[in-house]
Design a protein around this motif. Structure first.
Motif, PDB file in Angstrom:
ATOM      1  N   HIS A 152      44.946  37.058  48.668  1.00 26.13           N
ATOM      2  CA  HIS A 152      44.136  37.653  49.755  1.00 26.13           C
ATOM      3  C   HIS A 152      45.515  38.285  49.652  1.00 26.13           C
ATOM      4  CE1 HIS A 152      41.101  35.114  48.700  1.00 26.13           C
ATOM      5  NE2 HIS A 152      40.302  36.588  48.174  1.00 26.13           N
ATOM      6  N   PHE A 190      29.190  36.982  44.035  1.00 21.21           N
ATOM      7  CA  PHE A 190      30.817  36.575  44.584  1.00 21.21           C
ATOM      8  C   PHE A 190      31.459  37.506  42.727  1.00 21.21           C
ATOM      9  CE2 PHE A 190      34.951  35.243  43.619  1.00 21.21           C
ATOM     10  CZ  PHE A 190      36.120  35.750  44.577  1.00 21.21           C
ATOM     11  N   HIS A 215      42.198  37.177  41.737  1.00 18.62           N
ATOM     12  CA  HIS A 215      40.404  37.155  40.616  1.00 18.62           C
ATOM     13  C   HIS A 215      40.880  37.178  39.172  1.00 18.62           C
ATOM     14  CE1 HIS A 215      40.557  37.419  45.325  1.00 18.62           C
ATOM     15  NE2 HIS A 215      39.370  37.156  44.968  1.00 18.62           N
ATOM     16  N   HIS A 218      39.249  28.640  45.622  1.00 18.87           N
ATOM     17  CA  HIS A 218      39.382  29.989  46.041  1.00 18.87           C
ATOM     18  C   HIS A 218      39.684  29.473  47.297  1.00 18.87           C
ATOM     19  CE1 HIS A 218      37.553  33.191  48.668  1.00 18.87           C
ATOM     20  NE2 HIS A 218      38.237  34.027  47.457  1.00 18.87           N
ATOM     21  N   HIS A 246      33.322  40.328  42.296  1.00 17.77           N
ATOM     22  CA  HIS A 246      35.005  40.681  40.999  1.00 17.77           C
ATOM     23  C   HIS A 246      35.141  41.271  40.040  1.00 17.77           C
ATOM     24  CE1 HIS A 246      37.129  39.319  44.512  1.00 17.77           C
ATOM     25  NE2 HIS A 246      36.187  38.705  45.589  1.00 17.77           N
TER      26      HIS A 246
END
Ligand SMILES: [Cu+2]
Lengths: 336, 114
Positions: A77, A268, A86, A56, A272
């Motif tokens: 992103h 996280f 993702h 990441h 997500h």
């Protein structure tokens, strides 16, 4: 057989498997060392879980287009690639959890944060009780990811962002940090609500455009109009309300959910997974479409067009087009 | 890409690529970032057109904290909102706020204040 991803609050087996699997991935060494992955300091084995942290962090430094500024747009992103990248990352974690649990039917659970947003964003919500993910603190001191200095098997953060420049990683050894609901600008006081999720899903572009304008539009960045930029949380641009949806959840949790190494916090993936579920609801509603296509100039958009490789170990075979229909791999119990 | 072929990601390939050896091998083969220092100040370039005129605005933030330069990687977008690498999910209205929040989140980088 596709697995079915469920709400963590309604599936205690998935919850316990997730917590146990994360613990196993945190204990297990990958065959690679920090030195081999370009992280300064003495060579130390990198735990399998921490491969995700490095992936990441590194992808956030990978600009779109190549040679561009990763702060404007990177390979995961601030552009249309946010949702496909993702989705692949979650698929990789789910595979690893199935492997260490020896349970091919394991499905990643999700945390529907908008349900907590509708309840007034309590910092003692069920998900943050000791039976689930534990609460906040520096370090987190209850639940399965609490830090117990005397226990060598305790949940330990080992790779973190090296400083405010955010471009390099470093080694550390400490407990997990969370700081819920800090006042702005340090954090945000509330979680997104169900009405805000509905609004993003209902976003309709001006009549007369292309149907894919509903997903994303020029200049395919953190200012562009569309569902993706709403769900990622950069728009609407409102000085009184600078964070929305996905970004707002990171900022509300705070601590380790802030930097580029946010996969350090096991919440996280549950966060997500819910973002991915909302995207799946959108795909289900409006069709398995994506923008930009390959007519977008490579000089500006290479790395986020529909047939460009996603930055992943899958190489050229994983593209945004290849993840628009993942029904052979997983489905969700409920779509928004 | 042949639109008639099934483009969907192959679960068998996904499983193989997610295995820690293959996954770590991918990360090890990425170009290593420069060690020990961050990039210098970056420029934000905003362009627009108005009544046939071409507008271009280049912004660079030169920030010091306790007299030492801070490479915060602040970027300003067309709406005037700021973002930074160190806290990638945040969006700020004020550069001063952005630096305050960076100090709050990276306390050991800055050391104790005066
Ligand atoms: Cu991310």
């Amino acid at each position: 057989m596709p697995v079915v991803r469920r709400n963590i609050l309604t599936d205690a087996v998935a919850r316990d498997d997730y917590v146990r699997g994360v613990g196993l991935l945190k204990q297990g060494n990958s065959p690679y060392t920090t030195t081999q992955l370009g992280i300064p300091g003495p060579a130390a084995p990198v735990r399998t879980y921490d491969l995700f942290v490095v992936w990441h962090g590194r992808t956030m430094m990978t600009p779109i287009p190549p040679g561009g500024n990763p702060q404007v747009r990177n390979a995961a992103h601030r552009g249309p690639i946010f949702l496909p990248w993702h989705r692949v990352m979650l698929g990789f974690l789910e595979q690893n959890l199935q492997r260490v649990l020896n349970k091919p039917g394991f499905a990643l659970p999700y945390w529907d944060w908008s349900a907590d947003g509708d309840l007034g964003s309590p910092t003692n919500a069920q998900i943050f009780t000791p039976a689930y993910l534990g609460g906040d603190g520096d370090p987190v001191s209850d639940g399965p990811f609490a830090f117990h200095a005397a226990d060598p098997a305790t949940f330990t953060v080992r790779i973190e962002a090296a400083g405010p420049g955010g471009m390099t990683l470093r080694q550390t050894s400490r407990g997990l940090r969370r700081a819920f609901a800090q006042p702005p600008p340090f954090g945000w006081l509330t979680l997104p609500t169900g009405a805000e999720v509905k609004d993003a899903l209902a976003f309709t572009p001006p009549a007369g455009g292309n149907p894919v304008d509903r997903y994303d539009t020029l200049a395919f960045d953190a200012s562009s109009e569309g569902f993706r930029d709403r769900l990622e949380g950069w728009i609407p641009k409102d000085p009184a309300r600078p964070v929305h949806l996905h970004n707002q959840v990171h900022v509300w949790i705070g601590g380790d959910m802030g930097p580029s190494t946010s996969p350090n916090d096991p919440v996280f993936y549950l966060h997500h997974c819910n973002v991915d579920r909302i995207w799946e609801g959108w795909l289900n509603r409006y069709g398995r479409i994506y923008a930009p296509d390959m007519t977008a100039p490579a000089g500006t958009y290479k790395g986020e067009r529909i047939d460009d490789p996603i930055a992943s170990p899958l190489g050229a075979s994983a593209t945004p087009r290849s993840v628009l229909d993942v029904s052979a791999i997983y489905t969700y119990d409920v779509l928004p | 890409m042949d639109p008639t072929s099934n483009p969907t990601i192959d679960p068998t390939k996904l499983k193989a690529a997610a295995e820690p050896g293959a996954f770590g091998g991918y990360l090890a083969a990425l170009p290593h970032p420069p060690m020990g220092h961050d990039h210098g100040p970056m420029k934000s370039v905003r362009t627009a057109e108005y009544q046939g005129h071409r507008i271009s605005i280049t912004t660079t933030y030169e920030i010091t904290v306790d007299g030492k330069p801070l490479m915060a990687g602040l970027d300003v977008d067309d709406s005037g909102m700021l973002s930074c690498h160190g806290l990638p999910a945040y969006q700020f209205v004020s550069a001063v706020d952005a630096v305050r929040v960076l100090i709050h989140n990276y306390p050991d980088y800055f050391g104790g204040g005066g």
